[in-house]
Design a protein around this motif. Structure first.
Motif, short mmCIF file in Angstrom:
data_model
loop_
_atom_site.label_atom_id
_atom_site.label_comp_id
_atom_site.label_asym_id
_atom_site.label_seq_id
_atom_site.Cartn_x
_atom_site.Cartn_y
_atom_site.Cartn_z
N GLY A 1 -136.66 -22.09 3.55
CA GLY A 1 -137.47 -21.67 2.42
C GLY A 1 -137.50 -20.17 2.19
O GLY A 1 -138.48 -19.64 1.67
N THR A 2 -136.42 -19.47 2.56
CA THR A 2 -136.35 -18.02 2.39
C THR A 2 -135.33 -17.67 1.30
O THR A 2 -134.46 -18.48 0.96
N LEU A 3 -135.45 -16.44 0.79
CA LEU A 3 -134.52 -15.99 -0.23
C LEU A 3 -133.11 -15.89 0.32
O LEU A 3 -132.13 -16.25 -0.37
N THR A 4 -132.98 -15.44 1.57
CA THR A 4 -131.66 -15.30 2.19
C THR A 4 -130.96 -16.65 2.29
O THR A 4 -129.77 -16.77 1.97
N SER A 5 -131.68 -17.67 2.72
CA SER A 5 -131.07 -19.00 2.85
C SER A 5 -130.72 -19.57 1.48
O SER A 5 -129.70 -20.26 1.33
N ALA A 6 -131.53 -19.28 0.47
CA ALA A 6 -131.22 -19.77 -0.88
C ALA A 6 -129.97 -19.10 -1.43
O ALA A 6 -129.11 -19.75 -2.04
N VAL A 7 -129.84 -17.79 -1.22
CA VAL A 7 -128.64 -17.07 -1.67
C VAL A 7 -127.41 -17.58 -0.93
O VAL A 7 -126.34 -17.78 -1.53
N LEU A 8 -127.55 -17.82 0.37
CA LEU A 8 -126.43 -18.36 1.15
C LEU A 8 -126.00 -19.71 0.62
O LEU A 8 -124.80 -19.99 0.48
N SER A 9 -126.96 -20.56 0.29
CA SER A 9 -126.64 -21.88 -0.25
C SER A 9 -125.91 -21.76 -1.58
O SER A 9 -124.92 -22.48 -1.83
N ALA A 10 -126.37 -20.85 -2.44
CA ALA A 10 -125.72 -20.66 -3.74
C ALA A 10 -124.30 -20.15 -3.58
O ALA A 10 -123.38 -20.59 -4.28
N LEU A 11 -124.08 -19.23 -2.64
CA LEU A 11 -122.74 -18.70 -2.41
C LEU A 11 -121.81 -19.78 -1.86
O LEU A 11 -120.63 -19.84 -2.22
N MET A 12 -122.33 -20.62 -0.98
CA MET A 12 -121.53 -21.72 -0.44
C MET A 12 -121.09 -22.65 -1.57
O MET A 12 -119.92 -23.04 -1.66
#
Length: 293
Positions: free
Chosen positions: A206-217
């Motif tokens: 639930g963090t911004l970093t994990s969300a950005v990582l998911s979008a990049l993947m």
């Protein structure tokens, strides 16, 4: 002797005496090995002042960017592998170093202007093996980073990776079209696993970093679909984006570069956090020793 050429753009300037009033015809002879699709981008004809910027721009994206990719991938891979070599428990660094080395090997193909057909066939074996290996290693990396430890799944991914080189070993160079079409096409399923794992990790954290990582993947995986269609079935994509397909614009290279940079940033941040934790621990121990004294 037959030569295979890469995607480097070619520009020819025709002197005025070669042109005649009215209609002029430009004849280009191209050929592809049996079983391969004919890969030839759309030709742009016009005044040099108009064509030169197009040539320079395509040269930058198809030649300069791969050169930078190889250089950065090798440097980063060497750095993280050195960390893993000194600290074997940091498996993520070893996996990322292997992914960087495989991507550099694959990208090296874009830096070769021409190669004899016999050598080119061997290079295609390396190219496909490195491409599939990169996808599989990134999948294992994503699983480990998300905290998913499933040894059976990881072994299955590695086994699928080995199917490509095994097909070459059994079928020779004639297996290359089938490996490129079906084996690499199957890597799309591995890409979906990467997306699902990264989305699950983002939902848990639930963090911004994990969300950005998911979008990049997701971005890095999905841009590989148009590349696959452009190579093996351009008619479907050509109905909607004829210019894109005609000029053979590939995106996987840039999507994976973005993903590698993001992963490098995450591992660097993790490395710095570890150093900071050690410094805090040392300060705490020094304070306790001083208080006890």
């Amino acid at each position: 002797q037959a030569y295979a050429r890469t995607y480097r753009p070619q520009m020819a300037v025709f002197p005025a005496p070669m042109l005649r009033p009215g209609r002029n015809e430009l004849a280009i002879r191209v050929a592809a090995p049996k079983g391969y699709p004919l890969r030839f981008p759309r030709v742009a004809v016009g005044p040099q002042a108009e064509i030169q910027p197009l040539h320079d721009r395509r040269l930058f994206w198809t030649r300069t960017v791969p050169e930078l990719t190889v250089l950065v991938s090798v440097l980063v891979a060497g750095f993280v592998v050195f960390i893993w070599w000194r600290r074997r428990s940091e498996v993520l660094y070893g996996l990322f170093g292997l992914a960087g080395a495989l991507w550099a090997t694959r990208t090296k193909a874009f830096l070769i202007d021409a190669m004899p057909m016999a050598q080119w066939q061997w290079w295609r074996v390396i190219y496909h093996s490195a491409t599939g290996g990169f996808v599989v290693v990134m999948a294992v990396f994503t699983l480990r980073y998300a905290g998913v430890h499933r040894l059976g799944l990881e072994r299955s991914l590695v086994a699928y990776w080995l199917l490509g080189p095994l097909a070459f070993a059994l079928g020779g160079f004639a297996a290359e079209p089938y490996v490129a079409r079906y084996w690499l096409g199957g890597m799309m399923a591995v890409g979906l696993l990467i997306i699902a794992t990264s989305i699950g990790y983002a939902r848990r954290r639930g963090t911004l970093t994990s969300a950005v990582l998911s979008a990049l993947m997701a971005f890095a995986v999905l841009v590989g679909v148009p590349d696959y269609l452009i190579t093996w079935d351009p008619r479907l994509l050509g109905r909607f984006l004829p210019e894109w397909v005609g000029h053979r614009i590939h995106l996987l290279h840039f999507g994976s570069n973005t993903l590698l940079l993001a992963m490098a940033a995450l591992l660097t941040a993790r490395f710095l956090r570890t150093l900071r934790s050690l410094e805090d621990l040392n300060r705490t121990l020094e304070t306790r020793v001083a208080d006890r004294e």
